[in-house]
Scaffold this active site. Structure first.
Site, PDB file in Angstrom:
ATOM      1  N   HIS A   1       0.818  -1.213   0.000  1.00 49.31           N
ATOM      2  CA  HIS A   1       0.000   0.000   0.000  1.00 49.31           C
ATOM      3  C   HIS A   1       0.850   1.261   0.000  1.00 49.31           C
ATOM      4  O   HIS A   1       0.394   2.314  -0.453  1.00 49.31           O
ATOM      5  CB  HIS A   1      -0.975  -0.033   1.173  1.00 49.31           C
ATOM      6  CG  HIS A   1      -2.153  -0.920   0.933  1.00 49.31           C
ATOM      7  ND1 HIS A   1      -3.446  -0.482   0.944  1.00 49.31           N
ATOM      8  CD2 HIS A   1      -2.224  -2.242   0.628  1.00 49.31           C
ATOM      9  CE1 HIS A   1      -4.270  -1.483   0.664  1.00 49.31           C
ATOM     10  NE2 HIS A   1      -3.542  -2.564   0.477  1.00 49.31           N
TER      11      HIS A   1
ATOM     12  N   HIS B   1      -2.113 -12.184  -2.517  1.00 50.76           N
ATOM     13  CA  HIS B   1      -3.142 -12.858  -1.740  1.00 50.76           C
ATOM     14  C   HIS B   1      -2.745 -14.269  -1.339  1.00 50.76           C
ATOM     15  O   HIS B   1      -3.579 -15.019  -0.830  1.00 50.76           O
ATOM     16  CB  HIS B   1      -4.457 -12.868  -2.526  1.00 50.76           C
ATOM     17  CG  HIS B   1      -5.024 -11.499  -2.736  1.00 50.76           C
ATOM     18  ND1 HIS B   1      -6.065 -11.239  -3.603  1.00 50.76           N
ATOM     19  CD2 HIS B   1      -4.697 -10.307  -2.193  1.00 50.76           C
ATOM     20  CE1 HIS B   1      -6.346  -9.940  -3.583  1.00 50.76           C
ATOM     21  NE2 HIS B   1      -5.518  -9.352  -2.731  1.00 50.76           N
TER      22      HIS B   1
END
Length: 731
Positions: A105, A273
């Site tokens: 992020h 993920h």
């Protein structure tokens, strides 16, 4: 107190009021821009003032890193990531997923169009990024890293530490990473003038940033994320409505705007993920405000629980809830096993978010609870995950990865490296023992140039070449102005102005450029200098001629050693978004835009790393030398064109003239008495007389005692632009 004291004279209505003004203008707290919203806001040129840096002028991060014990730092990070902290327990006793997310992020805000965002400055520590809904609880990750940052102090920046922590997380999970480079220097206050979108609320429908939301390519430039407060796409689907096929279309556009192709997109999504989980086990009404809105007692932490524990299985860090794989702390093929090993149906998280769950799944294939390994819980897929299965191109890439797990690991490792290093600029800026030896095309590689040629002999040949002063100055400027301090791309080094796509950009006047290069390239070949050096030298020759014509003899500094890139070293597609839509320094604008020409000038100046004063002197000098695009006379307020004089500022501050708008957005400069038109101008020209701050600078150069100062200041600013990308040369 006696009756004549100040306090006794205060009437009752004034007692207890705050004794200081709120805001910068009046007790109402209104700012200049609140009062006059159409005024030109120069704040973007005042970012990162040295006065905000607490480390002082003598601190040099590149030197500080040299004393860093890198192996000890990594060892401490490994301990930090695998020892659960009491106040914020790690999932499964591990912070691998959290730190991978912190790094992702931090880096994921990068966008190719203007090079802004990314992990290179540690800007996720500040608003608005620290409080974006998509960055929920990354503040906890930074606090978990604080003991490591505290130990190593100024030897390692927050920007480097966050990316390294994410990379170490993947190593601990079992991935062979591609490498890591130190060299990211922290900023010390928010980049508040970066444009993240026009929305006034978080996660507003994405329609507002598209001409047509069903056509992702119509997203407003320079944006990349689909909604305000997101890193890339909405995990629940387009505007929160699940439809993996439509989400795939948005993913393709968004990741392309982050400089990623389809294979990198699939690798990053699947690999991102493979470890960690989503946290949506609590509803938004059970948590407090984001960091920028939280109370002082929260000490910079946001999204704190209003009731209950708010940690472990009760964490809220986004809408969906669950892990993607059976073993969320291991690097494996578990994501693909889960996605392609089951059929999926829509469901909702405890927070009410749309997500996908297996139609049926064996208990042993389910991930264990983050706090109790005896409990198995349902896995999830987001709409973006399902897009990899539904979109034909993405699915084909998945099948390729499934058939060759080693290739998947290698592809992800390189894509992760690119994601976290994309905004660091050329390899010359990279530091440390883990820098890969391979040159990657997205690094914009440039071979070393020669420094052994005779600079004065080259200058003499250029001066005798027959090129005009405007030709020489304009070509050098066009070559150098592509530099972006946001991601350290572009600039004169490499001479990519002679390669596609730059050679065909309208701003570079292709026909003029080809003619000038046909003169300069033979000089480079004959003297052993690079074309890049010769282009810059030609600009310097032109500036020195203009200085001489103005009656001064100030030399223009030059440092040899630029190299010449080849087409094979150039990722033409990634240079396309760098085409100048406008260049106020040459009075060029490709077409009319919603944004004013003067605002576009500020954007260009900020990317070049210029101050408002440097921008001002460069504009005045470029006009005096007649370096406008297409030979336009707008702003050439002088009868001595080609001489480096401050005449531009003399005219702007001379009240014997009036400024009259004419058709086409241009202006006439008329003699007030006779009404005769003396000059013509653009908005960019006149803003230096109309804006109070810029006029203050203009008045300095219009003073009778500052003609020589003008020349010296222009030379300093010109040299700064020409050398902006010389990371191989000490500043």
């Amino acid at each position: 107190m006696d009756g004549n004291s100040v306090e006794s004279k205060l009437n009752d209505s004034s007692r207890g009021k705050c004794p200081v003004l709120h805001g910068s203008m009046t007790a109402t707290g209104a700012t200049v821009m609140d009062w006059w919203p159409s005024a030109l806001n120069l704040d973007i040129l005042h970012q990162h003032d040295t006065k905000t840096n607490p480390l002082g002028a003598d601190y040099n991060y590149r030197e500080a890193i040299k004393s860093l014990d890198v192996e000890a730092l990594k060892a401490d990070l490994r301990t930090c990531l695998t020892e659960s902290v009491e106040w914020w327990p790690g999932d499964w006793g591990s912070y691998l997923g959290m730190m991978a997310r912190v790094a992702w992020h931090a880096a994921g805000s990068y966008r190719l169009a203007d090079g802004r965002g990314g992990a290179g400055t540690g800007n996720i520590r500040f608003a608005p990024l620290n409080s974006w809904p998509d960055n929920v609880n990354t503040d906890k990750g930074r606090r978990i890293l604080w003991p490591v940052k505290k130990k190593y102090g100024s030897q390692v920046s927050w920007a480097d530490l966050m990316v390294l922590a994410g990379t170490v997380a993947y190593e601990l999970a079992g991935l062979k990473t591609y490498g890591f480079a130190f060299g990211r220097e922290d900023i010390w206050h928010p980049e508040k003038d970066t444009y993240w979108g026009a929305e006034k609320e978080w996660l507003a429908p994405s329609d507002t940033r598209y001409e047509d939301v069903s056509k992702p390519s119509t997203m407003e430039n320079p944006l990349a994320a689909v909604q305000m407060g997101l890193i890339y796409v909405n995990p629940e689907g387009v505007n929160g409505t699940p439809d993996p096929a439509k989400t795939a279309e948005q993913m393709r556009e968004t990741f392309a705007r982050m400089a990623m192709n389809d294979e990198e997109t699939v690798a990053l999504t699947a690999g991102g993920h493979t470890i960690g989980k989503c946290h949506g086990a609590a509803t938004p009404d059970t948590i407090g405000a984001e960091p920028e809105g939280a109370g002082v007692e929260d000490q910079g932490l946001g999204w704190m629980p209003k009731q209950g524990r708010g940690i472990g299985r009760n964490v809220l860090a986004g809408g969906p809830e669950g892990a993607w794989t059976t073993n969320p702390t291991k690097w494996d093929m578990g994501f693909f096993d889960m996605l392609f090993g089951h059929e999926w149906e829509l469901t909702k998280s405890p927070a009410g978010a749309q997500q996908w769950k297996p139609v049926s799944i064996k208990e042993e294939d389910m991930p264990v609870d983050v706090e109790d390994a005896s409990i198995r819980v349902m896995p999830l897929m987001t709409d973006a995950d399902m897009a990899l299965k539904v979109d034909p191109a993405y699915r084909a890439i998945c099948e390729k990865f499934i058939a060759d797990p080693d290739y998947f690991s290698e592809t992800f490792a390189k894509a992760w490296f690119k994601l976290t290093h994309r905004d660091m600029g050329p390899k010359a800026r990279w530091i440390g023992p883990y820098v890969p030896s391979e040159d990657l095309i997205w690094q914009d590689p440039i071979p070393a140039g020669s420094t052994s040629y005779d600079v004065e002999a080259v200058k003499a040949k250029i001066a005798d070449s027959g090129l005009s002063l405007a030709d020489m100055v304009s070509t050098a400027w066009n070559s150098a102005r592509t530099y972006r301090g946001s991601d350290m791309r572009g600039g004169a080094n490499g001479a990519r102005i002679r390669l596609a796509p730059q050679k065909d950009w309208a701003a570079n006047e292709p026909e003029v450029l080809a003619r000038v290069l046909s003169v300069l390239e033979p000089i480079a070949a004959e003297t052993g200098a690079s074309v890049a050096d010769v282009i810059v030298l030609a600009g310097n020759v032109g500036v020195e001629q203009a200085i001489k014509a103005a009656g001064f003899s100030t030399p223009v500094p030059f440092t040899a050693g630029r190299g010449d890139a080849t087409a094979e070293m150039t990722d033409a597609d990634s240079f396309d978004p760098m085409e100048p839509a406008a260049d106020g320094f040459r009075n060029f604008q490709k077409q009319d835009y919603v944004v004013s020409p003067e605002e576009m000038m500020l954007d260009r100046a900020q990317l070049l790393g210029l101050t408002a004063a440097e921008m001002t002197v460069l504009i005045g000098g470029m006009r005096a030398m007649g370096a406008n695009h297409g030979g336009s006379d707008h702003g050439v307020f002088t009868d001595r064109k080609g001489a480096l004089t401050p005449d531009f500022f003399d005219v702007l501050t001379d009240m014997t003239y009036s400024w009259v708008p004419v058709d086409g957005g241009s202006y006439e400069i008329r003699d007030r008495k006779s009404g005769a038109v003396k000059y013509t101008a653009s908005r960019v020209d006149l803003v230096f007389g109309s804006n109070s701050i810029l006029r203050a600078y203009a008045e300095v150069y219009a003073q009778n005692d500052n003609a020589e100062k003008f020349v010296k200041d222009f030379v300093a600013a010109w040299t700064k632009v020409m050398n902006a990308d010389r990371f191989d040369v000490a500043a």
